[in-house]
Design an enzyme around this catalytic site. Structure first.
Site, PDB file in Angstrom:
ATOM      1  N   SER A  89     -83.426 -67.979 -31.353  1.00  0.00           N
ATOM      2  CA  SER A  89     -84.110 -68.999 -32.157  1.00  0.00           C
ATOM      3  C   SER A  89     -83.338 -69.508 -33.380  1.00  0.00           C
ATOM      4  CB  SER A  89     -85.460 -68.445 -32.627  1.00  0.00           C
ATOM      5  OG  SER A  89     -85.246 -67.392 -33.560  1.00  0.00           O
ATOM      6  N   THR A 134     -89.885 -76.457 -29.642  1.00  0.00           N
ATOM      7  CA  THR A 134     -89.571 -76.828 -31.013  1.00  0.00           C
ATOM      8  C   THR A 134     -89.463 -78.342 -31.190  1.00  0.00           C
ATOM      9  OG1 THR A 134     -87.812 -76.682 -32.681  1.00  0.00           O
ATOM     10  CG2 THR A 134     -87.120 -76.505 -30.405  1.00  0.00           C
ATOM     11  N   ASP A 135     -89.683 -78.799 -32.417  1.00  0.00           N
ATOM     12  CA  ASP A 135     -89.496 -80.234 -32.698  1.00  0.00           C
ATOM     13  C   ASP A 135     -88.016 -80.624 -32.705  1.00  0.00           C
ATOM     14  OD1 ASP A 135     -88.693 -78.998 -35.062  1.00  0.00           O
ATOM     15  OD2 ASP A 135     -90.002 -80.162 -36.378  1.00  0.00           O
ATOM     16  N   GLU A 136     -87.123 -79.622 -32.734  1.00  0.00           N
ATOM     17  CA  GLU A 136     -85.692 -79.949 -32.817  1.00  0.00           C
ATOM     18  C   GLU A 136     -85.182 -80.655 -31.563  1.00  0.00           C
ATOM     19  OE1 GLU A 136     -83.070 -77.029 -34.387  1.00  0.00           O
ATOM     20  OE2 GLU A 136     -84.519 -76.312 -35.840  1.00  0.00           O
ATOM     21  N   TYR A 159     -78.657 -74.771 -30.051  1.00  0.00           N
ATOM     22  CA  TYR A 159     -80.024 -74.225 -29.956  1.00  0.00           C
ATOM     23  C   TYR A 159     -80.981 -75.276 -29.402  1.00  0.00           C
ATOM     24  CZ  TYR A 159     -84.798 -73.242 -31.523  1.00  0.00           C
ATOM     25  OH  TYR A 159     -86.161 -73.094 -31.568  1.00  0.00           O
ATOM     26  N   LYS A 163     -83.171 -75.474 -25.888  1.00  0.00           N
ATOM     27  CA  LYS A 163     -84.640 -75.584 -25.834  1.00  0.00           C
ATOM     28  C   LYS A 163     -85.035 -76.848 -25.069  1.00  0.00           C
ATOM     29  CE  LYS A 163     -87.454 -73.334 -27.502  1.00  0.00           C
ATOM     30  NZ  LYS A 163     -88.186 -72.123 -27.020  1.00  0.00           N
ATOM     31  N   ASP A 289     -71.790 -76.860 -45.642  1.00  0.00           N
ATOM     32  CA  ASP A 289     -72.937 -77.303 -44.850  1.00  0.00           C
ATOM     33  C   ASP A 289     -72.882 -76.725 -43.434  1.00  0.00           C
ATOM     34  OD1 ASP A 289     -75.274 -78.615 -44.365  1.00  0.00           O
ATOM     35  OD2 ASP A 289     -74.469 -80.647 -44.633  1.00  0.00           O
TER      36      ASP A 289
HETATM   37  P1  NAD Z   1     -87.688 -64.866 -33.088  1.00  0.00           P
HETATM   38  O1  NAD Z   1     -86.209 -64.994 -32.997  1.00  0.00           O
HETATM   39  O2  NAD Z   1     -88.306 -64.327 -34.333  1.00  0.00           O
HETATM   40  O3  NAD Z   1     -88.233 -63.967 -31.883  1.00  0.00           O
HETATM   41  C1  NAD Z   1     -87.757 -64.087 -30.582  1.00  0.00           C
HETATM   42  C2  NAD Z   1     -88.268 -62.898 -29.774  1.00  0.00           C
HETATM   43  O4  NAD Z   1     -87.802 -63.055 -28.422  1.00  0.00           O
HETATM   44  C3  NAD Z   1     -87.763 -61.549 -30.270  1.00  0.00           C
HETATM   45  O5  NAD Z   1     -88.804 -60.605 -30.267  1.00  0.00           O
HETATM   46  C4  NAD Z   1     -86.689 -61.169 -29.242  1.00  0.00           C
HETATM   47  O6  NAD Z   1     -86.550 -59.764 -29.073  1.00  0.00           O
HETATM   48  C5  NAD Z   1     -87.237 -61.831 -27.991  1.00  0.00           C
HETATM   49  N1  NAD Z   1     -86.182 -62.122 -27.018  1.00  0.00           N
HETATM   50  C6  NAD Z   1     -85.007 -62.756 -27.254  1.00  0.00           C
HETATM   51  N2  NAD Z   1     -84.289 -62.813 -26.127  1.00  0.00           N
HETATM   52  C7  NAD Z   1     -85.031 -62.227 -25.151  1.00  0.00           C
HETATM   53  C8  NAD Z   1     -84.845 -62.015 -23.771  1.00  0.00           C
HETATM   54  N3  NAD Z   1     -83.716 -62.384 -23.163  1.00  0.00           N
HETATM   55  N4  NAD Z   1     -85.830 -61.414 -23.082  1.00  0.00           N
HETATM   56  C9  NAD Z   1     -86.974 -61.016 -23.686  1.00  0.00           C
HETATM   57  N5  NAD Z   1     -87.191 -61.184 -24.989  1.00  0.00           N
HETATM   58  C10 NAD Z   1     -86.243 -61.791 -25.724  1.00  0.00           C
HETATM   59  O7  NAD Z   1     -88.252 -66.309 -32.743  1.00  0.00           O
HETATM   60  P2  NAD Z   1     -89.486 -67.098 -33.370  1.00  0.00           P
HETATM   61  O8  NAD Z   1     -89.056 -67.778 -34.606  1.00  0.00           O
HETATM   62  O9  NAD Z   1     -90.652 -66.214 -33.399  1.00  0.00           O
HETATM   63  O10 NAD Z   1     -89.680 -68.232 -32.246  1.00  0.00           O
HETATM   64  C11 NAD Z   1     -90.475 -67.976 -31.099  1.00  0.00           C
HETATM   65  C12 NAD Z   1     -90.478 -69.211 -30.220  1.00  0.00           C
HETATM   66  O11 NAD Z   1     -91.016 -70.321 -30.933  1.00  0.00           O
HETATM   67  C13 NAD Z   1     -89.080 -69.636 -29.747  1.00  0.00           C
HETATM   68  O12 NAD Z   1     -89.185 -70.083 -28.422  1.00  0.00           O
HETATM   69  C14 NAD Z   1     -88.725 -70.782 -30.684  1.00  0.00           C
HETATM   70  O13 NAD Z   1     -87.845 -71.689 -30.053  1.00  0.00           O
HETATM   71  C15 NAD Z   1     -90.090 -71.398 -30.932  1.00  0.00           C
HETATM   72  N6  NAD Z   1     -90.250 -72.086 -32.235  1.00  0.00           N
HETATM   73  C16 NAD Z   1     -89.912 -71.461 -33.397  1.00  0.00           C
HETATM   74  C17 NAD Z   1     -90.151 -72.107 -34.615  1.00  0.00           C
HETATM   75  C18 NAD Z   1     -89.827 -71.449 -35.939  1.00  0.00           C
HETATM   76  O14 NAD Z   1     -89.949 -72.096 -36.977  1.00  0.00           O
HETATM   77  N7  NAD Z   1     -89.450 -70.173 -35.981  1.00  0.00           N
HETATM   78  C19 NAD Z   1     -90.703 -73.400 -34.627  1.00  0.00           C
HETATM   79  C20 NAD Z   1     -91.011 -74.011 -33.405  1.00  0.00           C
HETATM   80  C21 NAD Z   1     -90.797 -73.341 -32.213  1.00  0.00           C
HETATM   81  O1  DAU Z   2     -88.014 -77.054 -36.572  1.00  0.00           O
HETATM   82  C1  DAU Z   2     -88.310 -75.880 -35.874  1.00  0.00           C
HETATM   83  C2  DAU Z   2     -87.142 -74.913 -35.961  1.00  0.00           C
HETATM   84  O2  DAU Z   2     -87.139 -74.419 -37.291  1.00  0.00           O
HETATM   85  C3  DAU Z   2     -87.233 -73.783 -34.964  1.00  0.00           C
HETATM   86  O3  DAU Z   2     -87.158 -74.293 -33.652  1.00  0.00           O
HETATM   87  C4  DAU Z   2     -86.109 -72.768 -35.188  1.00  0.00           C
HETATM   88  O4  DAU Z   2     -86.244 -71.670 -34.301  1.00  0.00           O
HETATM   89  C5  DAU Z   2     -86.177 -72.294 -36.614  1.00  0.00           C
HETATM   90  O5  DAU Z   2     -85.118 -71.410 -36.878  1.00  0.00           O
HETATM   91  C6  DAU Z   2     -86.134 -73.470 -37.583  1.00  0.00           C
HETATM   92  O6  DAU Z   2     -84.834 -74.111 -37.554  1.00  0.00           O
HETATM   93  P1  DAU Z   2     -84.098 -74.596 -38.903  1.00  0.00           P
HETATM   94  O7  DAU Z   2     -82.660 -74.683 -38.623  1.00  0.00           O
HETATM   95  O8  DAU Z   2     -84.778 -75.783 -39.491  1.00  0.00           O
HETATM   96  O9  DAU Z   2     -84.464 -73.322 -39.861  1.00  0.00           O
HETATM   97  P2  DAU Z   2     -83.591 -72.479 -40.906  1.00  0.00           P
HETATM   98  O10 DAU Z   2     -84.543 -71.567 -41.611  1.00  0.00           O
HETATM   99  O11 DAU Z   2     -82.377 -71.888 -40.294  1.00  0.00           O
HETATM  100  O12 DAU Z   2     -83.110 -73.586 -41.939  1.00  0.00           O
HETATM  101  C7  DAU Z   2     -84.045 -74.417 -42.618  1.00  0.00           C
HETATM  102  C8  DAU Z   2     -83.240 -75.381 -43.477  1.00  0.00           C
HETATM  103  O13 DAU Z   2     -82.595 -74.643 -44.521  1.00  0.00           O
HETATM  104  C9  DAU Z   2     -82.125 -76.089 -42.721  1.00  0.00           C
HETATM  105  O14 DAU Z   2     -82.002 -77.416 -43.219  1.00  0.00           O
HETATM  106  C10 DAU Z   2     -80.866 -75.283 -43.061  1.00  0.00           C
HETATM  107  C11 DAU Z   2     -81.156 -74.794 -44.476  1.00  0.00           C
HETATM  108  N1  DAU Z   2     -80.572 -73.484 -44.843  1.00  0.00           N
HETATM  109  C12 DAU Z   2     -80.777 -72.432 -43.997  1.00  0.00           C
HETATM  110  C13 DAU Z   2     -80.247 -71.193 -44.297  1.00  0.00           C
HETATM  111  C14 DAU Z   2     -80.459 -70.030 -43.359  1.00  0.00           C
HETATM  112  C15 DAU Z   2     -79.874 -73.339 -46.021  1.00  0.00           C
HETATM  113  O15 DAU Z   2     -79.725 -74.307 -46.802  1.00  0.00           O
HETATM  114  N2  DAU Z   2     -79.361 -72.102 -46.330  1.00  0.00           N
HETATM  115  C16 DAU Z   2     -79.502 -71.021 -45.500  1.00  0.00           C
HETATM  116  O16 DAU Z   2     -78.985 -69.926 -45.825  1.00  0.00           O
END
Ligand code: NAD
Ligand code: DAU
Length: 352
Positions: A89, A134-136, A159, A163, A289
């Site tokens: 993720s 994800t919205d990405e 990533y 997705k 960046d």
């Molecule tokens: P995370 O990285 O915290 O958790 C991912 C989980 O998946 C972990 O428990 C890991 O052990 C498990 N995993 C990874 N690879 C695996 C595999 N091969 N087999 C079985 N399990 C596996 O992720 P998250 O932030 O909780 O995101 C969960 C889902 O939501 C993802 O699909 C991500 O794309 C989506 N999502 C995340 C966000 C966000 O802001 N974090 C936003 C929108 C969508």
């Molecule tokens: O939009 C949904 C996505 O949001 C999910 O699909 C992803 O799994 C999740 O990781 C998240 O992605 P981002 O790349 O937006 O999240 P992140 O927390 O990594 O970064 C948020 C913003 O902050 C991004 O613009 C990068 C910036 N950033 C991030 C880190 C880790 C920094 O400026 N410094 C940092 O150290």
């Protein structure tokens, strides 16, 4: 005991997955919840301590790419619903190691789709495959617009490309094999149990330890933040009420520039840690960046609000304060997840 439904949740030991598991295990005692997770660096069973002994909960350690193991789980537990969250993720990790994202997010999702197709054998009446995305996948916004469910896909990072590919496979299985699916695409989540490689928990942890706060580029990038428990409630609504074949965008109507968000966090942390106002903000450090850094994401969540009656339950200010309080009350959790492998990741990521 016979259960009304046997639901497979993948990635349930991760950040969002653990909130979804907790919600389903406690709210639906009539369902059996099977949490399948490979326990990668991001998976942590400590996230589920409070529900691990529940009678309707089972944990299976397995990799979604392992067709044999996944097939056995479908059979052993008579799975009739899937909520698929397991994924790699983190965007920064996808830049250094794209293939592991292709493996889990694409190959793993298709393996899971095959298992559902083979186990359900066309008897799809009460079955449901819910793919959490994800919205990405929509790419980067450069003007005042918002992502709609109809916005063309334009993923920009390894990533988001992985997705997007997984979303396409889910829809292709719906079209080709009539697999009953729903998809949701959500904006950035925040809240408890968030692994501190992501912006908000990383900043909280660094402020706590008086370490530099690495802001990428000029900190001008914009994200739309949603409290993770509101994402879990949206997933509940889509799983139960979403129309087969449909996609739902989920978001917080809550856009923040990274630098403004980091300043807000610093102010909250100064108060909570009894530091003089402005003390934590002195730690802000602008760093190189992210490669190909998406400028802005923002979701139009009108469809899920209108059609499924979902909306976010709390404001960002309340959610962020709760989140900070959780991290300060759970420093042991933070210390555990930041030991070992996380340290080497951190050193490599921020050495540039
Ligand atoms: P995370 O990285 O915290 O958790 C991912 C989980 O998946 C972990 O428990 C890991 O052990 C498990 N995993 C990874 N690879 C695996 C595999 N091969 N087999 C079985 N399990 C596996 O992720 P998250 O932030 O909780 O995101 C969960 C889902 O939501 C993802 O699909 C991500 O794309 C989506 N999502 C995340 C966000 C966000 O802001 N974090 C936003 C929108 C969508
Ligand atoms: O939009 C949904 C996505 O949001 C999910 O699909 C992803 O799994 C999740 O990781 C998240 O992605 P981002 O790349 O937006 O999240 P992140 O927390 O990594 O970064 C948020 C913003 O902050 C991004 O613009 C990068 C910036 N950033 C991030 C880190 C880790 C920094 O400026 N410094 C940092 O150290």
């Amino acid at each position: 005991m016979t259960h009304q439904r046997n639901i497979l949740i993948t990635g349930g030991a991760g950040f969002i997955g653990s909130h979804v598991v907790r919600r389903f295990v406690t709210k639906y005692p009539q369902y059996r919840i099977i949490n399948l997770d490979a326990l990668t660096y991001a998976g942590n069973l400590e996230n589920l301590r409070d529900v691990e002994k529940a009678a309707n909960y089972t944990f299976v350690k397995a990799d979604i790419c392992d067709a044999d193991a996944v097939g056995k789980v479908f059979k052993a537990y008579a799975i009739d619903g899937v909520i698929h969250l397991a994924a790699e993720s983190h965007v920064d990790r996808s830049i250094t190691d794209p293939l592991s994202f292709v493996r889990t997010n694409v190959f793993g999702t298709v393996t899971l789709l095959n298992a559902a197709k083979d186990a359900w054998k066309g008897a799809f009446d009460v079955k449901r495959f819910y793919h959490v995305s994800t919205d990405e996948v929509y790419g980067s916004l450069h003007d005042g617009g918002l992502f709609l469910e109809t916005t063309p896909y334009d993923p920009q990072s390894p990533y988001s490309a992985s997705k997007a590919a997984s979303d396409h496979f889910v829809r292709a299985y719906g079209n080709t094999y009539k697999l009953p699916f729903v998809v949701s695409n959500c904006s950035n989540n925040y809240g408890s149990h968030h692994f501190p490689e992501k912006l908000i928990p990383l900043m909280i942890n660094n402020i706590r330890n008086n370490k530099p706060l690495p802001v990428y580029g000029k900190g001008e990038n914009v994200r739309d933040w949603l409290w993770v428990e509101d994402h879990a409630s949206a997933i509940d609504a889509v799983f139960h009420k979403g129309v087969v074949g449909e996609t739902y965008n989920i978001g917080g109507h809550n856009e923040w520039k990274n630098i403004d968000l980091v300043h807000l966090l610093c102010r909250i942390m100064d108060q909570k840690l009894n530091r003089p106002e402005g003390e934590s903000a002195k730690l802000i450090t602008y760093v190189t960046d992210r490669a190909g850094h998406d400028l802005r994401y923002a979701i139009d969540a009108g469809k899920i609000e209108r059609e499924l009656g979902w909306k976010p339950s709390i404001t960002f200010e309340v959610g962020l304060e709760r989140t900070v309080e959780w991290y300060l009350a759970n420093t042991e959790w933070l210390d555990h997840v930041t030991s070992g492998a996380y340290r080497s990741y951190y050193e490599a990521q921020y050495a540039r």
